[in-house]
Structures are given as C-alpha cells and as structure tokens.
Design a protein around this motif. Structure first.
Motif, PDB file in Angstrom:
ATOM      1  N   ALA A  72       0.845  -1.196   0.000  1.00  0.00           N
ATOM      2  CA  ALA A  72       0.000   0.000   0.000  1.00  0.00           C
ATOM      3  C   ALA A  72       0.878   1.242   0.000  1.00  0.00           C
ATOM      4  O   ALA A  72       1.718   1.412   0.885  1.00  0.00           O
ATOM      5  CB  ALA A  72      -0.914  -0.004   1.221  1.00  0.00           C
ATOM      6  N   TYR A  73       0.658   2.088  -0.977  1.00  0.00           N
ATOM      7  CA  TYR A  73       1.336   3.380  -1.022  1.00  0.00           C
ATOM      8  C   TYR A  73       0.289   4.453  -1.312  1.00  0.00           C
ATOM      9  O   TYR A  73      -0.304   4.480  -2.390  1.00  0.00           O
ATOM     10  CB  TYR A  73       2.436   3.402  -2.087  1.00  0.00           C
ATOM     11  CG  TYR A  73       3.117   4.752  -2.198  1.00  0.00           C
ATOM     12  CD1 TYR A  73       4.013   5.173  -1.215  1.00  0.00           C
ATOM     13  CD2 TYR A  73       2.840   5.600  -3.255  1.00  0.00           C
ATOM     14  CE1 TYR A  73       4.623   6.415  -1.295  1.00  0.00           C
ATOM     15  CE2 TYR A  73       3.447   6.850  -3.351  1.00  0.00           C
ATOM     16  CZ  TYR A  73       4.336   7.253  -2.365  1.00  0.00           C
ATOM     17  OH  TYR A  73       4.932   8.493  -2.439  1.00  0.00           O
ATOM     18  N   ASN A  74       0.049   5.290  -0.317  1.00  0.00           N
ATOM     19  CA  ASN A  74      -0.950   6.371  -0.439  1.00  0.00           C
ATOM     20  C   ASN A  74      -2.306   5.838  -0.881  1.00  0.00           C
ATOM     21  O   ASN A  74      -2.877   6.266  -1.883  1.00  0.00           O
ATOM     22  CB  ASN A  74      -0.457   7.446  -1.406  1.00  0.00           C
ATOM     23  CG  ASN A  74       0.717   8.234  -0.850  1.00  0.00           C
ATOM     24  OD1 ASN A  74       1.067   8.099   0.323  1.00  0.00           O
ATOM     25  ND2 ASN A  74       1.332   9.060  -1.677  1.00  0.00           N
ATOM     26  N   GLU A  75      -2.813   4.866  -0.124  1.00  0.00           N
ATOM     27  CA  GLU A  75      -4.100   4.229  -0.431  1.00  0.00           C
ATOM     28  C   GLU A  75      -5.165   4.594   0.602  1.00  0.00           C
ATOM     29  O   GLU A  75      -6.042   3.791   0.917  1.00  0.00           O
ATOM     30  CB  GLU A  75      -3.933   2.705  -0.476  1.00  0.00           C
ATOM     31  CG  GLU A  75      -2.935   2.194  -1.478  1.00  0.00           C
ATOM     32  CD  GLU A  75      -3.423   2.329  -2.917  1.00  0.00           C
ATOM     33  OE1 GLU A  75      -4.568   2.752  -3.106  1.00  0.00           O
ATOM     34  OE2 GLU A  75      -2.648   2.015  -3.828  1.00  0.00           O
ATOM     35  N   ALA A  76      -5.110   5.804   1.138  1.00  0.00           N
ATOM     36  CA  ALA A  76      -6.040   6.201   2.199  1.00  0.00           C
ATOM     37  C   ALA A  76      -7.497   6.091   1.757  1.00  0.00           C
ATOM     38  O   ALA A  76      -8.381   5.764   2.575  1.00  0.00           O
ATOM     39  CB  ALA A  76      -5.732   7.634   2.654  1.00  0.00           C
ATOM     40  N   LEU A  77      -7.786   6.329   0.483  1.00  0.00           N
ATOM     41  CA  LEU A  77      -9.167   6.305   0.006  1.00  0.00           C
ATOM     42  C   LEU A  77      -9.755   4.901  -0.068  1.00  0.00           C
ATOM     43  O   LEU A  77     -10.961   4.719   0.061  1.00  0.00           O
ATOM     44  CB  LEU A  77      -9.257   6.960  -1.377  1.00  0.00           C
ATOM     45  CG  LEU A  77      -9.183   8.488  -1.427  1.00  0.00           C
ATOM     46  CD1 LEU A  77      -9.145   8.959  -2.874  1.00  0.00           C
ATOM     47  CD2 LEU A  77     -10.374   9.102  -0.708  1.00  0.00           C
ATOM     48  N   THR A  78      -8.923   3.896  -0.297  1.00  0.00           N
ATOM     49  CA  THR A  78      -9.440   2.551  -0.562  1.00  0.00           C
ATOM     50  C   THR A  78      -9.035   1.507   0.464  1.00  0.00           C
ATOM     51  O   THR A  78      -9.570   0.407   0.463  1.00  0.00           O
ATOM     52  CB  THR A  78      -8.943   2.070  -1.941  1.00  0.00           C
ATOM     53  OG1 THR A  78      -7.505   2.071  -1.952  1.00  0.00           O
ATOM     54  CG2 THR A  78      -9.442   2.977  -3.045  1.00  0.00           C
ATOM     55  N   ILE A  79      -8.092   1.807   1.354  1.00  0.00           N
ATOM     56  CA  ILE A  79      -7.477   0.776   2.173  1.00  0.00           C
ATOM     57  C   ILE A  79      -8.446   0.111   3.148  1.00  0.00           C
ATOM     58  O   ILE A  79      -8.394  -1.101   3.364  1.00  0.00           O
ATOM     59  CB  ILE A  79      -6.241   1.341   2.941  1.00  0.00           C
ATOM     60  CG1 ILE A  79      -5.397   0.203   3.512  1.00  0.00           C
ATOM     61  CG2 ILE A  79      -6.668   2.322   4.015  1.00  0.00           C
ATOM     62  CD1 ILE A  79      -4.767  -0.667   2.466  1.00  0.00           C
ATOM     63  N   VAL A  80      -9.381   0.868   3.720  1.00  0.00           N
ATOM     64  CA  VAL A  80     -10.307   0.287   4.690  1.00  0.00           C
ATOM     65  C   VAL A  80     -11.217  -0.736   4.024  1.00  0.00           C
ATOM     66  O   VAL A  80     -11.383  -1.862   4.512  1.00  0.00           O
ATOM     67  CB  VAL A  80     -11.132   1.385   5.395  1.00  0.00           C
ATOM     68  CG1 VAL A  80     -12.253   0.764   6.222  1.00  0.00           C
ATOM     69  CG2 VAL A  80     -10.235   2.220   6.294  1.00  0.00           C
ATOM     70  N   GLU A  81     -11.837  -0.365   2.899  1.00  0.00           N
ATOM     71  CA  GLU A  81     -12.721  -1.298   2.205  1.00  0.00           C
ATOM     72  C   GLU A  81     -11.942  -2.516   1.715  1.00  0.00           C
ATOM     73  O   GLU A  81     -12.452  -3.644   1.754  1.00  0.00           O
ATOM     74  CB  GLU A  81     -13.396  -0.607   1.017  1.00  0.00           C
ATOM     75  CG  GLU A  81     -14.382   0.476   1.405  1.00  0.00           C
ATOM     76  CD  GLU A  81     -15.557  -0.081   2.198  1.00  0.00           C
ATOM     77  OE1 GLU A  81     -16.057  -1.164   1.846  1.00  0.00           O
ATOM     78  OE2 GLU A  81     -15.956   0.554   3.185  1.00  0.00           O
ATOM     79  N   ALA A  82     -10.703  -2.319   1.275  1.00  0.00           N
ATOM     80  CA  ALA A  82      -9.894  -3.435   0.796  1.00  0.00           C
ATOM     81  C   ALA A  82      -9.582  -4.414   1.919  1.00  0.00           C
ATOM     82  O   ALA A  82      -9.706  -5.634   1.754  1.00  0.00           O
ATOM     83  CB  ALA A  82      -8.608  -2.910   0.173  1.00  0.00           C
ATOM     84  N   VAL A  83      -9.186  -3.910   3.082  1.00  0.00           N
ATOM     85  CA  VAL A  83      -8.872  -4.792   4.208  1.00  0.00           C
ATOM     86  C   VAL A  83     -10.132  -5.491   4.715  1.00  0.00           C
ATOM     87  O   VAL A  83     -10.106  -6.679   5.064  1.00  0.00           O
ATOM     88  CB  VAL A  83      -8.176  -4.009   5.335  1.00  0.00           C
ATOM     89  CG1 VAL A  83      -8.008  -4.876   6.579  1.00  0.00           C
ATOM     90  CG2 VAL A  83      -6.809  -3.512   4.865  1.00  0.00           C
TER      91      VAL A  83
END
Length: 475
Positions: A72-83
């Motif tokens: 993950a590099y600068n994935e603040a917008l998508t990281i929660v839904e992805a995890v």
C-alpha cells in the motif's frame, strides 16, 4: 525522368509498408481468434462451478494456509474497504499482511485507527530477500489475521519482498491494496495447487472493473456496467485480456504474466529465484517469466496456470491522463522484462513460453505499437497523395475494425455464456455497444500510449507516475 523514378519509388515503399501493416494486424487478430477458440474450449471442458457450497465441501479441508500480501502506497481512500474485503474471505486458514510502503498520506493512521492496531514484537522473521528497512509491525487482538508492516519506501517489488520475509505460509497471494477479492476467490484460485501439488508454482485469477458496481463492507453487492465511458471501455478490454488471452496461453504453457492485482505463488519457488526484482515497473510479469526461465534451466517439472472464476475487482482510471500513464507504464514494464530475458525469445530450450509467449511479445509489444501508429498516419496520407489505392486503405480499416469488434463481442459472449457476471440485460447491451465503439478511437489511443511507453523505455525512464483514484466508496 528523376521525378518519375521518385514517384515510382514512393508508390513501391508505400505499398510495401501498407502490406507490412496489414499483415501485422492480420497476424495479431488471427492469434486473438485462436486465443478465443482455446479459451472457449477450456471453459466448455471445465466450466466454473457455480455452487460455492459444494466447492467449499470438496476443497476446504485440503486447502493450504495462504498469506495475502497487499502493498500500500498512499491508499487512504481505498485501504479500509480493501482490508474489510480481505477479512471477510471465506477460506480455512489465511493471514493478511498489509505493507505500508512509506506512504505520505494517512494510510497507516487510518489502518491503526480503524482496526485497533498496536506495535508488536511477536513476529520473528529471516531476511531471505532484501528490502528497505522495516520501521514497525502492527497487530490487533480484534483482528488476529491482520499484520501491518510499516517500512521505508522502496517500491512495490520491495514491499512484496518484505511481505515474503514475514509470511509463514507455503502459498502467498500478491495483490493490490486498492482491490477487492470475492469471498471464495482464494479457494477457487488454490484449486490447481490441490490438483497438481508437485508441479503448480503459480496461479492467476481474473481482474474485473469495479467502477459501476455497488460496494458495501468491502464486498461487491451488485455488479453493473460503469457509467464513465473510459471505465466502460476498460471493462470490455479486461474481459478480452483475462477471459480470452490469459486463459488461452495457460492452456498451452505460454502464460507470461499473472496480474500483480491477484496471483497465488508457491513461496518456496519465489524465494528460490530471489523474490521480486527491483529496477522494473513490471515486477508481476518479470517474476512469472523468471520462474519459467529458472525451472526450465533447472530441468524441474512445473506448471503456471490461470483460473477464470476467482475474481478480483479493481478501480479503473476514469481520466485520460491517469489511464495514459498506466498504459505507458505497463508497456514499459513488458519491454523491460523482454530485454532482461531476451535469450528466451524463440529458444526451443524454453518450450512454449519461449517460442509462443515471447513470439507474441515481439509481435504485440515490440513491433505492434510503432507499426500500427505509423499505419494510422502514413496509409491515409499516402492514399491522399495517390501513392496507394483505395483498396489498401479499405483493407487497413477492415483489418483494424472488423476483427477488433468480432473479438470484443466474442469475449463478451463467452463471459455471458459461461460466467454470467452481468445479471441485467441493459448492462450487456451497453457493453456490446462499448465493444464496438472501443475500436473507434480508444484502441488507437491505447497504441499511442504504448508507443509513449516505448519512448520512455528507450530514455531509461523509471517510476510509476501519479495514479489518482476516487475510492471504493464513490463507486
């Protein structure tokens, strides 16, 4: 006299070039038709099993542990839904390793706050492959499957190497942190490892465009066609690339790429060849080609497979600028891999991957973009000057357009007949229209972007470029 000679020479050169362009395009499209036939035969022979319950009963008890590696590099917008999507996976034994690769946004802070993470010293590891220094490891008592690695920035390949060192499972799944896996994707993807445990070292799955889909709690709850025109074109393109091309190449042992967004690998095999390579933006393709090369040169039996049904959903670019950077980067990565392993090209020592896989790279990636782009410019120009007859111009248009439409519509028909991913008839109508329209501008733009990638490679360009995303919540 001189003027007549020059005129004759111009006509001759124009005719020869027109024939080269037409034959190149015809050859590529005939290969695509063969791919469509191979893919259709494979799906008819072994259609995907729709019943997840019976699939679970058959394979879950023997399924090996898997570590999901998500750089993950600068994935603040998508990281929660992805995890959240990963945590909801339906698989007997797995762990999630998110590698924060020196993000400059709030990726790490969001992970810590959302999943109640705390610094931990509970994971020992060996440095099997080199990577940038690790700054800290984070774990949570609420989510015992989740481990977050915070490290200095080193690029995606470097982050994956850190994940390889920290993983303790025999199988690792490399993926993008901005992607969503379907709940049974791991179990379906691991099937070749179970059926042929001695030979299978890597398995790829299908990537689909999430734009236009309804997403809730990290899952796709409703599949739909994108409303954005660029994303719609990419939906058809992904169907053709994965369901048709990669399935076909895997049938004959010539698959040269497993998408970095979703691929399973035997960890021991990847460590045996030194992990992911630095110095390339096409680390996914380079790894697969290097696995082929190593096992061929060592004389070890192996198999690299593709399974169409395990699906990973990703957000496609919706602006020309971002899409152009992505496609140029992809093409640059393919050329970097080709040059690095050029001794495999047309070398019978490397079997189908050397003779067919690399032959296709030469035709489609090395020769294809400059030849086709020059054809778009020179053939109409020479026709307007009277150096080429109308027949050549019409033949060029027919090869470019008619074959393109037939292949895209064929891939869509194959998807609908075997996988049934689009439940609404309206979406199928829209996608059929996109399959036609993509040949009127989008394909030509793609070739220009790939030509830009060639020029960047010739200049020795490095780096990924900025990839702006809207985020899954917006989808």
């Amino acid at each position: 006299m001189i003027g007549a000679y020059l005129s004759h020479l111009t006509v001759t050169c124009a005719t020869v070039f027109a024939l080269i362009v037409i034959l190149s395009g015809l050859t590529q499209n005939l290969v695509h038709l063969a791919q469509l036939g191979l893919a259709a035969a494979a799906l008819v022979k072994q259609p995907p099993e729709a019943d997840s319950g019976s699939f679970w009963q058959r394979y879950s008890k023997a399924a090996p542990p898997i570590a999901l590696l998500a750089p993950a590099y600068n994935e603040a917008l998508t990281i929660v839904e992805a995890v959240r999507s990963l945590l909801s996976m339906r698989y007997p034994d797995f762990e999630i390793i998110v590698i924060n690769d020196g993000s400059t946004d709030e990726t790490l802070e969001i992970l810590v706050d959302t999943f109640s993470l705390e610094l931990t010293q509970a994971r020992d590891y060996e440095l099997f492959v080199e990577h940038a220094p690790i700054l800290g490891l984070y774990a949570s008592s609420l989510h015992p499957r989740l481990l977050v690695i915070d490290k200095e920035n080193g690029g995606k390949a470097d982050a994956l190497n850190a994940g390889l060192n920290l993983a303790t499972t025999p199988i690792v799944c490399s993926m993008d942190a901005d992607s969503l896996l379907e709940p049974d994707a791991l179990l379906r993807a691991v099937q070749p490892f179970l059926e042929d445990p001695q030979r299978v070292i890597a398995v790829g799955g299908t990537i689909r465009v999430a734009n236009g889909c309804t997403i809730a709690d990290g899952r796709i709850v409703k599949v739909g066609a994108p409303r954005n025109a660029l994303a719609l074109m990419q939906t058809v393109e992904y169907l053709r690339a994965f369901l048709m091309a990669r399935l076909a190449w895997s049938q004959i042992g010539a698959l040269t790429i497993i998408s970095g967004a979703f691929g399973l690998f035997r960890r021991a095999a990847v460590l045996e060849i030194g992990g992911y390579a630095h110095g390339t933006v096409g680390e996914d393709m380079e790894l697969v080609v290097r696995l082929h090369r190593h096992f061929r040169e060592a004389g070890k039996p192996y198999k690299i497979a593709f399974v169409p049904e395990p699906v990973c959903w990703t957000e496609a670019p919706e602006t020309l600028a971002v899409l152009a950077r992505q496609r140029a980067r992809w093409h640059r990565g393919a050329l970097e891999t080709f040059v690095r392993h050029r001794k495999m090209a047309f070398n019978p020592k490397y079997g189908a991957v050397g003779m067919i896989g690399f032959g296709w790279i030469v035709l489609a990636d090395v020769i294809g973009p400059p030849t086709e782009v020059m054809g778009y410019v020179l053939i109409p120009l020479w026709w307007s000057m009277g150096a080429l007859s109308l027949d050549y111009l019409l033949a060029f248009i027919a090869v470019t357009f008619a074959f393109g439409v037939a292949l895209s519509v064929g891939a869509l028909a194959l998807e609908e007949s075997e996988l049934h991913r689009f439940p609404r008839a309206r979406d199928l109508v829209v996608l059929t229209g996109a399959a036609i329209l993509e040949n009127l501008g989008y394909r030509q733009l793609n070739q220009l972007w790939r030509l830009r990638g060639t020029l960047q490679w010739l200049r020795g360009a490095q780096g990924w470029g900025e990839m702006t995303r809207r985020g899954f919540k917006a989808a």
